[in-house]
Design a protein around this motif. Structure first.
Motif, short mmCIF file in Angstrom:
data_model
loop_
_atom_site.label_atom_id
_atom_site.label_comp_id
_atom_site.label_asym_id
_atom_site.label_seq_id
_atom_site.Cartn_x
_atom_site.Cartn_y
_atom_site.Cartn_z
N GLU A 46 1.04 -1.11 -0.05
CA GLU A 46 0.13 -0.11 0.07
C GLU A 46 0.62 1.19 0.01
O GLU A 46 1.79 1.42 0.84
N ASP A 47 0.68 2.26 -0.96
CA ASP A 47 1.67 3.18 -1.04
C ASP A 47 2.98 2.90 -1.19
O ASP A 47 3.83 3.61 -0.54
N LEU A 87 2.33 0.68 13.37
CA LEU A 87 1.84 0.30 14.79
C LEU A 87 0.49 0.52 14.77
O LEU A 87 -0.23 -0.43 15.12
N ASP A 88 -0.25 1.35 14.40
CA ASP A 88 -1.67 2.01 14.46
C ASP A 88 -2.48 1.57 13.03
O ASP A 88 -3.67 1.76 13.37
N GLY A 89 -1.78 0.74 12.32
CA GLY A 89 -2.77 0.07 11.15
C GLY A 89 -2.33 0.86 9.85
O GLY A 89 -1.87 2.13 9.89
N ILE A 90 -2.96 0.28 8.51
CA ILE A 90 -2.48 0.87 7.40
C ILE A 90 -3.44 1.81 7.19
O ILE A 90 -4.72 1.98 7.67
N LYS A 91 -2.91 3.01 6.37
CA LYS A 91 -3.65 4.25 6.05
C LYS A 91 -5.27 3.92 5.61
O LYS A 91 -6.18 4.34 6.19
N MET A 126 -1.72 -7.56 6.90
CA MET A 126 -2.15 -8.21 5.94
C MET A 126 -3.62 -8.12 5.86
O MET A 126 -4.58 -8.30 5.07
N ASN A 127 -4.24 -8.76 7.00
CA ASN A 127 -5.58 -9.00 7.43
C ASN A 127 -6.40 -7.46 7.05
O ASN A 127 -7.43 -7.65 6.42
N GLN A 128 -5.63 -6.57 7.61
CA GLN A 128 -6.27 -5.21 7.34
C GLN A 128 -6.54 -4.68 5.66
O GLN A 128 -7.67 -4.32 5.50
N LEU A 129 -5.28 -5.06 5.17
CA LEU A 129 -5.54 -4.84 3.48
C LEU A 129 -6.71 -5.77 2.87
O LEU A 129 -7.34 -5.25 1.95
N ARG A 130 -6.55 -7.03 3.25
CA ARG A 130 -7.46 -7.89 2.90
C ARG A 130 -8.89 -7.29 2.98
O ARG A 130 -9.85 -7.30 2.19
N HIS A 131 -9.19 -6.77 4.28
CA HIS A 131 -10.47 -6.09 4.51
C HIS A 131 -10.95 -4.87 3.65
O HIS A 131 -12.07 -5.03 3.21
N VAL A 132 -9.89 -4.14 3.64
CA VAL A 132 -10.00 -2.99 2.99
C VAL A 132 -10.38 -3.34 1.43
O VAL A 132 -11.28 -2.81 0.82
#
Lengths: 417, 417
Positions: free
Chosen positions: B59-60, B70-74, B285-291
């Protein structure tokens, strides 16, 4: 070239001139190289992409996509049990970072105490032993909870056990963090004798706990790696004293691996009771992905050989530069580890911070100098942690040249100004 | 049929005879039905399988497989910011369970205090307000830290604000857990007036904190769902008082979702400082999958409509059975929620535990009776939480019949023995 301390002032100033010229050339390149953290390289991350192929998310008929199984799925517990040489009942599978397991465990001791002891938050003083140089994030946890850190020097066999055996007579000394294999940053593996002496400790504090951070348990780089005695095999009656953790952060994906904790029945029971308040379960889909990807411990070890193949040229290159450029000058010492993620470089006393500044000026980021000591305070101002994993070989080549040049410049500045 | 209390003893005994016959038929089926926890059904889990298709994990230009952020992907922070109506800077993306975020926050208040206040572990007494009936896992956290729980009755508008406004005058009262939308277990959404009164609280304790567990923020079941006022829009100077959490546990995978926390700048800063000790980063990775799977909030809301389509027939069936079998008997009350995961059933005072026993005898697992109250102590022994999501419709049909029969049997036992 002879040792710097045997050179005349004129010789040193001439050498400084040469180095400054070289240094300016580096600066002119406008570099931005990072050797600060033990981040795997892209090549290493790519090794595990097959883990993400579609799989059936059930195990023994249980749908791992749903709630449940607080301590992990059976197959994943077995995989880590085999890896660490303990029984599956003594394993808890954790979140993506073993750091989280360690933080949570120290936090639990702080809030509720150890198996019925007084909570550490209710005590006037709690102290921990810190083998130095060590891992900055262990120190950060301890500092966060106001736990006083006491430096214990590392030897080539592990932490100085004479010192430790003396210090544990103090009842306020409640524990110790260790990285027993390929220690961070020196890459030292504790000798069998050290492990046995640790296992046999009789601390005054009944709630003394050793966090055995086996982060690099299968992270050989050389063909013939070190072997570490399984501390649980020699603990005997002391079995409650050790909490072991590890993770796949540096096997699969650092941001999305699986961590594990191994401990005695009594400790597992206490930790599970807390976990039951803290979460519903960790990511079991990720656990199953890991199990399907590795198959078993043999598969995991075969996978680690691929990592080694990527890491070895990088470690070799750094060591070669250190030998060629700093060897014989009497201004730096280092070890050539058989595994792990770091090379620890001890530069001339009083010059490490200056080396960090010079590197930064030339575009190379090192781990914050001092970070390998509690409170960021390296009493000799001499230790530098080199993390060769992330940069591609060509960048690493340049970064190490810059580092060596900086080490020499800082030494000469110290010797003759 | 008339209300039980208006029936003669003979009529009740005849009714009991009929019920026992029915009950024995249920028992003979050898059932094993689970209505105990708000677990999504397999059909619901299957809704999100496309999330697992291969994606590019950058991402970017940042490789989300590696350490960092630490606080998550944008993009994931933005998704939750849009969902909760706050700025992305006020979002932290957490681990798979929002329970973990809540536990960790209470633990942080316990260990280090709130924005510089005395750590709760150093105080003689800490109390929390608990709207009842409520979510058992909130109570478990509070009990774990020895925090005294005070029941506050729920009304159809949310917790009784007259009671709360009085209780917060006690400086030992440090906070409150709320499930403001489709409350667990009643499915009540706090009215605008309740939200405003909560936001305007002036507790004696400067370190008073409300954990706003918005677990069911987009979990409508009926076509026309409830709307909840965004508390951050009305907090004004009180902005530090509320910590909001939510997760995708009941959007994608309960064991492997993404949680998020929303809070003021000051609270975010304190939490991030602790997170920096606790972990390297959660699973990006899970954050990006969700997005990638949701796209944006509209995509997420469209996805939730698919869940509603699966949930609605189940809720309708339970409500229909309750109306047909218990309506008019004067022995049970319930609400028909527009969303959430539960139906709260109040049976005749003093009979809830007996209903639980009878259900168990016939093979139906309910949430442990009493669990919806602090310390597992339902003072009226009357509340039962029904979780209709997991069982297939046919099983749910049977389970609800068994439940209704048990409610009637227990009432008659109470009335005439």
């Amino acid at each position: 070239m002879s040792e710097y301390r045997n050179m005349t002032k004129e010789e040193l100033l001439a050498e400084k001139e040469t180095l400054l010229k070289k240094f300016d050339e580096f600066k002119a390149m406008g570099l931005n190289l990072d050797m600060s953290r033990g981040k795997p390289s892209k090549e290493q991350l790519d090794l595990s992409m097959d883990m993400l192929k579609p799989i059936d998310y059930t195990e023994d008929g249980f749908d791992v996509r749903n709630y449940g199984l607080l301590d992990g799925i059976k197959s994943c517990k077995q995989l880590f049990a085999d890896l660490l040489g303990v029984e599956a009942k003594n394993i808890i599978i954790g979140p993506s970072a073993s750091l989280n397991l360690m933080y949570d465990y120290i936090c639990q001791c702080y809030c509720e105490g150890v198996l019925g002891s007084t909570p550490w938050c209710k005590l006037d003083e709690v102290k921990f032993l810190c083998p130095v140089p060590g891992y900055d994030r262990h120190f950060t946890i301890l500092e966060h909870f106001g736990i006083k850190m006491i430096n214990v020097p590392m030897t080539s066999e592990g932490p100085d056990m004479d010192v430790i055996e003396e210090l544990v007579k103090d009842e306020a000394v409640k524990g110790m963090f260790c990285v027993p294999k390929y220690s961070n940053p020196q890459g030292i593996t504790f000798s069998d004798d050290t492990v046995r002496r640790i296992a046999a400790l009789k601390p005054a504090a009944k709630d003394f706990r050793i966090v055995w951070d086996n982060a690099y348990c299968v992270h050989d780089i050389k063909d013939e790696g070190d072997t570490l005695l399984n501390i649980f095999d020699v603990l005997g009656d002391n079995e409650d004293m050790v909490i072991e953790v590890c993770s796949t952060s540096k096997m699969t994906f650092p941001g999305a691996g699986v961590s594990a904790l191994a401990a005695s029945d009594a400790n597992i029971a206490q930790i599970k009771k807390r976990l039951n308040c803290e979460t519903i379960s960790y990511d079991k889909m990720n656990q199953l992905r890991h199990v399907k990807f590795f198959g078993n411990v043999d598969g995991l070890l075969a996978h680690m050989k691929k990592h080694a193949a990527i890491m070895k040229p990088k470690f070799d290159m750094v060591i070669e530069h250190l030998e060629n450029e700093l060897g014989g000058l009497g201004i730096a010492e280092w070890l050539d580890p058989k595994g792990g993620y770091f090379i620890s470089l001890d530069v001339m006393n009083g010059t490490a911070k200056r080396v960090g500044e010079l590197c930064k000026e030339a575009g190379v980021t090192l781990t914050t100098v001092g970070a390998t000591y509690p409170y960021g305070d390296d009493p000799n101002n001499s230790n530098i942690r080199i993390a060769p994993s992330l940069p591609p070989v060509a960048e690493l080549d340049l970064a190490t040249q810059i580092l060596c040049t900086s080490v020499k410049l800082a030494a000469i500045e110290k010797l003759v100004g």
